[in-house]
Design an enzyme around this catalytic site. Structure first.
Site: not given
Length: 321
Positions: A143-145
Protein backbone atom coordinates in the site's frame (compact mmCIF):
# COMPACT_ATOMS: atom_id res chain seq x y z
CA UNK A 1 30.53 1.16 11.91
CA UNK A 2 31.01 -2.51 10.95
CA UNK A 3 31.29 -4.18 7.57
CA UNK A 4 29.12 -6.76 5.83
CA UNK A 5 31.12 -8.92 3.45
CA UNK A 6 30.28 -11.68 0.97
CA UNK A 7 33.78 -12.01 -0.54
CA UNK A 8 33.19 -14.74 -3.13
CA UNK A 9 30.94 -15.21 -6.15
CA UNK A 10 28.00 -17.45 -5.25
CA UNK A 11 26.12 -19.73 -7.62
CA UNK A 12 22.77 -20.64 -6.09
CA UNK A 13 20.14 -22.99 -7.50
CA UNK A 14 16.54 -21.94 -6.82
CA UNK A 15 14.75 -24.51 -4.67
CA UNK A 16 11.05 -25.45 -5.08
CA UNK A 17 9.97 -23.52 -1.97
CA UNK A 18 11.78 -20.39 -3.23
CA UNK A 19 10.20 -20.29 -6.70
CA UNK A 20 7.75 -17.55 -7.60
CA UNK A 21 9.32 -14.67 -5.69
CA UNK A 22 10.98 -11.64 -7.25
CA UNK A 23 14.74 -11.78 -7.69
CA UNK A 24 15.24 -8.58 -5.62
CA UNK A 25 13.40 -10.13 -2.65
CA UNK A 26 15.36 -13.38 -3.11
CA UNK A 27 18.64 -11.44 -2.95
CA UNK A 28 17.57 -9.52 0.16
CA UNK A 29 17.26 -12.86 1.96
CA UNK A 30 20.52 -14.26 0.59
CA UNK A 31 22.52 -11.09 1.27
CA UNK A 32 21.33 -10.31 4.78
CA UNK A 33 22.22 -6.79 5.86
CA UNK A 34 23.01 -5.52 2.36
CA UNK A 35 20.90 -2.40 1.62
CA UNK A 36 18.24 -2.73 -1.06
CA UNK A 37 19.80 0.19 -2.91
CA UNK A 38 23.00 -1.87 -3.35
CA UNK A 39 21.01 -4.89 -4.53
CA UNK A 40 19.13 -2.83 -7.13
CA UNK A 41 22.45 -1.36 -8.32
CA UNK A 42 23.82 -4.90 -8.78
CA UNK A 43 20.80 -5.83 -10.85
CA UNK A 44 20.97 -2.66 -12.99
CA UNK A 45 24.67 -3.19 -13.73
CA UNK A 46 24.12 -6.84 -14.66
CA UNK A 47 26.30 -8.16 -11.83
CA UNK A 48 23.52 -10.61 -10.96
CA UNK A 49 22.91 -13.24 -13.64
CA UNK A 50 20.23 -15.89 -13.93
CA UNK A 51 21.07 -18.79 -16.23
CA UNK A 52 23.94 -16.55 -17.46
CA UNK A 53 21.57 -13.76 -18.51
CA UNK A 54 20.71 -10.32 -17.09
CA UNK A 55 17.34 -9.81 -15.43
CA UNK A 56 15.35 -6.93 -13.97
CA UNK A 57 14.36 -6.60 -10.32
CA UNK A 58 10.79 -7.75 -11.00
CA UNK A 59 11.87 -11.06 -12.58
CA UNK A 60 10.24 -13.98 -10.76
CA UNK A 61 12.61 -16.84 -10.14
CA UNK A 62 11.79 -20.38 -11.26
CA UNK A 63 12.72 -23.69 -9.66
CA UNK A 64 16.12 -24.77 -10.99
CA UNK A 65 17.25 -21.27 -11.99
CA UNK A 66 20.99 -20.79 -11.55
CA UNK A 67 21.60 -17.43 -9.85
CA UNK A 68 25.03 -15.81 -9.95
CA UNK A 69 25.49 -13.50 -6.95
CA UNK A 70 28.60 -11.28 -7.14
CA UNK A 71 30.96 -10.52 -4.24
CA UNK A 72 29.69 -7.63 -2.16
CA UNK A 73 31.16 -5.60 0.68
CA UNK A 74 29.32 -2.71 2.32
CA UNK A 75 29.64 -0.68 5.50
CA UNK A 76 26.89 -1.48 7.94
CA UNK A 77 25.16 1.35 9.71
CA UNK A 78 22.59 -0.57 11.68
CA UNK A 79 19.33 1.13 12.55
CA UNK A 80 17.26 -0.76 15.08
CA UNK A 81 13.49 -0.41 14.92
CA UNK A 82 12.46 1.70 17.94
CA UNK A 83 9.94 -0.78 19.39
CA UNK A 84 9.18 1.59 22.27
CA UNK A 85 7.50 4.11 19.98
CA UNK A 86 3.70 4.19 20.16
CA UNK A 87 3.33 3.94 16.38
CA UNK A 88 5.37 0.72 16.40
CA UNK A 89 3.67 -0.81 19.43
CA UNK A 90 0.25 0.08 18.01
CA UNK A 91 0.84 -2.20 15.02
CA UNK A 92 -0.09 -5.20 17.17
CA UNK A 93 -3.36 -3.44 18.05
CA UNK A 94 -3.93 -2.74 14.34
CA UNK A 95 -4.15 -6.47 13.52
CA UNK A 96 -7.74 -7.17 12.43
CA UNK A 97 -7.29 -10.83 11.40
CA UNK A 98 -4.69 -13.50 12.14
CA UNK A 99 -4.40 -17.25 11.78
CA UNK A 100 -1.49 -19.67 11.48
CA UNK A 101 -0.76 -18.59 7.89
CA UNK A 102 -1.54 -14.87 7.54
CA UNK A 103 -1.96 -11.52 9.26
CA UNK A 104 -4.21 -8.70 8.04
CA UNK A 105 -3.20 -5.34 9.43
CA UNK A 106 -5.15 -2.10 9.32
CA UNK A 107 -2.12 -0.09 8.16
CA UNK A 108 -2.03 3.45 9.53
CA UNK A 109 -1.74 6.40 7.19
CA UNK A 110 1.77 7.85 6.89
CA UNK A 111 3.70 4.64 7.53
CA UNK A 112 5.52 2.95 4.66
CA UNK A 113 5.09 -0.79 4.27
CA UNK A 114 8.87 -1.28 4.19
CA UNK A 115 12.06 0.70 4.70
CA UNK A 116 13.82 2.55 1.89
CA UNK A 117 13.61 5.92 0.11
CA UNK A 118 14.70 7.74 3.24
CA UNK A 119 12.73 5.53 5.64
CA UNK A 120 14.88 3.44 7.99
CA UNK A 121 12.02 1.02 8.63
CA UNK A 122 8.43 0.32 7.65
CA UNK A 123 5.54 -1.86 8.74
CA UNK A 124 7.21 -5.18 7.92
CA UNK A 125 10.49 -4.35 9.70
CA UNK A 126 8.57 -3.06 12.72
CA UNK A 127 6.40 -6.17 12.89
CA UNK A 128 9.48 -8.42 12.72
CA UNK A 129 11.03 -6.42 15.55
CA UNK A 130 7.88 -6.81 17.64
CA UNK A 131 7.89 -10.55 16.95
CA UNK A 132 11.57 -11.56 17.00
CA UNK A 133 10.72 -15.27 17.34
CA UNK A 134 8.44 -15.34 14.29
CA UNK A 135 10.20 -17.57 11.72
CA UNK A 136 8.68 -15.89 8.67
CA UNK A 137 6.90 -12.59 7.97
CA UNK A 138 6.63 -11.23 4.41
CA UNK A 139 4.47 -8.65 2.66
CA UNK A 140 1.97 -10.17 0.22
CA UNK A 141 1.26 -6.83 -1.49
CA UNK A 142 1.90 -3.15 -0.88
CA UNK A 143 0.00 0.00 0.00
CA UNK A 144 1.23 3.53 -0.63
CA UNK A 145 2.58 5.28 2.45
CA UNK A 146 -0.35 7.73 2.36
CA UNK A 147 -2.98 4.97 2.02
CA UNK A 148 -4.48 3.28 5.08
CA UNK A 149 -6.30 -0.03 5.44
CA UNK A 150 -6.02 -3.77 4.84
CA UNK A 151 -2.45 -4.99 4.40
CA UNK A 152 -1.86 -8.73 4.00
CA UNK A 153 1.24 -10.39 5.49
CA UNK A 154 2.21 -14.05 5.08
CA UNK A 155 3.52 -16.08 8.02
CA UNK A 156 4.62 -19.01 5.84
CA UNK A 157 6.41 -19.24 2.49
CA UNK A 158 3.74 -21.61 1.18
CA UNK A 159 1.03 -19.08 2.07
CA UNK A 160 2.91 -16.31 0.28
CA UNK A 161 3.18 -18.38 -2.90
CA UNK A 162 -0.54 -19.24 -2.92
CA UNK A 163 -1.58 -15.65 -2.20
CA UNK A 164 0.68 -14.40 -5.01
CA UNK A 165 -1.05 -16.88 -7.34
CA UNK A 166 -4.38 -15.29 -6.43
CA UNK A 167 -2.99 -11.85 -7.21
CA UNK A 168 -1.69 -13.05 -10.58
CA UNK A 169 -4.98 -14.77 -11.45
CA UNK A 170 -6.95 -11.76 -10.15
CA UNK A 171 -8.99 -13.90 -7.76
CA UNK A 172 -8.09 -11.80 -4.71
CA UNK A 173 -10.46 -8.88 -4.21
CA UNK A 174 -9.22 -5.54 -2.85
CA UNK A 175 -11.66 -2.67 -2.39
CA UNK A 176 -10.95 0.93 -1.42
CA UNK A 177 -13.01 3.90 -0.30
CA UNK A 178 -11.99 7.07 -2.12
CA UNK A 179 -13.43 10.58 -1.85
CA UNK A 180 -13.16 12.31 -5.22
CA UNK A 181 -13.74 15.79 -6.52
CA UNK A 182 -16.95 16.24 -8.56
CA UNK A 183 -20.08 14.15 -9.05
CA UNK A 184 -19.13 10.71 -10.36
CA UNK A 185 -21.57 9.30 -12.93
CA UNK A 186 -23.21 5.98 -12.02
CA UNK A 187 -22.68 5.00 -15.67
CA UNK A 188 -18.90 5.19 -15.28
CA UNK A 189 -18.25 1.74 -13.84
CA UNK A 190 -14.76 1.06 -15.15
CA UNK A 191 -11.67 2.98 -16.19
CA UNK A 192 -9.49 1.09 -18.65
CA UNK A 193 -6.35 3.12 -19.36
CA UNK A 194 -2.68 1.99 -19.64
CA UNK A 195 -0.30 3.40 -17.04
CA UNK A 196 3.44 4.08 -17.05
CA UNK A 197 5.81 5.33 -14.35
CA UNK A 198 7.59 8.57 -15.05
CA UNK A 199 10.53 10.12 -13.17
CA UNK A 200 10.40 13.92 -12.98
CA UNK A 201 13.45 16.14 -12.45
CA UNK A 202 13.11 16.26 -8.67
CA UNK A 203 13.30 12.46 -8.55
CA UNK A 204 9.65 12.24 -7.58
CA UNK A 205 7.84 9.28 -9.10
CA UNK A 206 4.68 10.06 -11.04
CA UNK A 207 2.41 7.78 -13.04
CA UNK A 208 0.59 8.82 -16.18
CA UNK A 209 -1.83 7.43 -18.72
CA UNK A 210 -0.07 6.64 -21.99
CA UNK A 211 -0.51 4.18 -24.84
CA UNK A 212 3.00 2.91 -24.11
CA UNK A 213 2.03 1.97 -20.54
CA UNK A 214 0.91 -1.32 -19.02
CA UNK A 215 -2.72 -2.40 -19.29
CA UNK A 216 -4.60 -1.15 -16.21
CA UNK A 217 -8.23 -1.60 -15.19
CA UNK A 218 -10.16 -0.26 -12.19
CA UNK A 219 -13.83 -0.78 -11.32
CA UNK A 220 -15.69 2.05 -9.58
CA UNK A 221 -19.06 2.19 -7.79
CA UNK A 222 -20.72 5.31 -6.38
CA UNK A 223 -21.49 5.02 -2.65
CA UNK A 224 -22.61 8.54 -1.76
CA UNK A 225 -22.76 12.00 -3.33
CA UNK A 226 -22.37 15.41 -1.74
CA UNK A 227 -22.46 19.01 -3.07
CA UNK A 228 -19.49 18.57 -5.38
CA UNK A 229 -17.84 15.39 -4.14
CA UNK A 230 -18.43 11.66 -4.42
CA UNK A 231 -17.54 8.77 -2.16
CA UNK A 232 -16.72 5.80 -4.40
CA UNK A 233 -15.70 2.20 -3.92
CA UNK A 234 -12.73 1.38 -6.14
CA UNK A 235 -11.58 -2.13 -7.03
CA UNK A 236 -8.25 -2.35 -8.90
CA UNK A 237 -8.38 -5.36 -11.22
CA UNK A 238 -4.71 -4.88 -12.08
CA UNK A 239 -2.13 -3.76 -9.52
CA UNK A 240 -0.24 -0.77 -10.92
CA UNK A 241 1.45 1.92 -8.84
CA UNK A 242 -0.96 4.77 -7.95
CA UNK A 243 -3.58 3.10 -10.15
CA UNK A 244 -6.77 4.30 -8.41
CA UNK A 245 -5.41 7.82 -7.99
CA UNK A 246 -4.35 8.23 -11.63
CA UNK A 247 -7.47 6.58 -13.10
CA UNK A 248 -9.69 8.87 -11.02
CA UNK A 249 -7.69 11.92 -12.15
CA UNK A 250 -7.84 10.73 -15.77
CA UNK A 251 -11.66 10.90 -15.80
CA UNK A 252 -11.70 14.29 -14.07
CA UNK A 253 -12.22 13.20 -10.46
CA UNK A 254 -8.95 13.63 -8.56
CA UNK A 255 -8.86 12.25 -5.02
CA UNK A 256 -9.33 14.65 -2.12
CA UNK A 257 -6.06 15.22 -0.26
CA UNK A 258 -3.91 13.85 -3.09
CA UNK A 259 -0.79 16.04 -3.39
CA UNK A 260 0.30 14.48 -6.70
CA UNK A 261 -2.88 13.99 -8.71
CA UNK A 262 -5.53 15.97 -6.84
CA UNK A 263 -6.78 19.58 -7.05
CA UNK A 264 -4.50 22.01 -5.20
CA UNK A 265 -7.28 24.44 -4.26
CA UNK A 266 -9.32 21.69 -2.60
CA UNK A 267 -6.29 20.26 -0.82
CA UNK A 268 -5.41 23.70 0.57
CA UNK A 269 -8.98 24.29 1.78
CA UNK A 270 -8.98 21.12 3.88
CA UNK A 271 -6.68 22.80 6.40
CA UNK A 272 -8.70 26.03 6.51
CA UNK A 273 -11.82 23.98 7.26
CA UNK A 274 -9.93 22.08 10.01
CA UNK A 275 -10.21 18.78 8.17
CA UNK A 276 -7.55 16.12 7.67
CA UNK A 277 -5.20 16.98 4.82
CA UNK A 278 -4.27 13.33 4.22
CA UNK A 279 -5.06 11.40 1.05
CA UNK A 280 -8.65 10.12 1.21
CA UNK A 281 -7.93 6.54 0.15
CA UNK A 282 -8.57 3.60 2.45
CA UNK A 283 -8.34 -0.13 1.68
CA UNK A 284 -11.50 -1.19 3.47
CA UNK A 285 -12.00 -4.77 2.26
CA UNK A 286 -9.84 -7.75 1.35
CA UNK A 287 -11.13 -11.12 0.15
CA UNK A 288 -8.78 -14.08 -0.30
CA UNK A 289 -8.27 -17.80 0.35
CA UNK A 290 -5.51 -19.19 2.53
CA UNK A 291 -5.45 -22.55 0.74
CA UNK A 292 -7.09 -24.22 -2.25
CA UNK A 293 -9.83 -26.12 -0.40
CA UNK A 294 -10.61 -23.35 2.11
CA UNK A 295 -13.58 -20.98 2.05
CA UNK A 296 -12.80 -17.36 1.08
CA UNK A 297 -12.01 -15.00 3.95
CA UNK A 298 -13.26 -11.42 3.88
CA UNK A 299 -11.66 -8.90 6.21
CA UNK A 300 -12.80 -5.28 6.57
CA UNK A 301 -11.00 -2.29 8.07
CA UNK A 302 -13.15 0.57 9.43
CA UNK A 303 -12.70 4.05 8.00
CA UNK A 304 -10.23 6.09 10.11
CA UNK A 305 -11.76 8.78 12.32
CA UNK A 306 -10.09 11.65 10.46
CA UNK A 307 -11.68 10.53 7.17
CA UNK A 308 -15.04 9.89 8.83
CA UNK A 309 -14.91 13.48 10.09
CA UNK A 310 -14.62 14.74 6.51
CA UNK A 311 -17.71 12.74 5.47
CA UNK A 312 -19.66 14.06 8.47
CA UNK A 313 -18.68 17.59 7.42
CA UNK A 314 -19.91 17.04 3.86
CA UNK A 315 -23.13 15.33 4.99
CA UNK A 316 -23.95 18.49 6.92
CA UNK A 317 -24.02 20.31 3.57
CA UNK A 318 -20.79 22.22 4.19
CA UNK A 319 -18.41 23.03 1.36
CA UNK A 320 -14.73 22.37 0.76
CA UNK A 321 -12.94 24.71 -1.59
Amino acid sequence: MSEISYPKVQFVEVQPEEAGQRIDNFLVKKLKGVPKSRIYKMLRKGEVRINKGRVKAEYKIVEGDSVRIPPVRVSESKTDVPTGLNKVQNLEKAIIYEDERVIVLNKPHGMAVHGGSGMSYGVIEALRALRPKAPYLELVHRLDRDTSGCLLIAKKRSALRYLHQQLQKKTMTKRYWALVNGLWSEKLKQVDAPLAKNQVKSGERLVRVTEEGKASLTSFRVIEKFNNFSLVSAEPITGRTHQIRVHAQYVGHGLVGDPKYGVDQINQSLKSNKLSERLFLHAYSLKFKIQVDAKPITVEAPLPKELEKTLTYLRAGKAIG
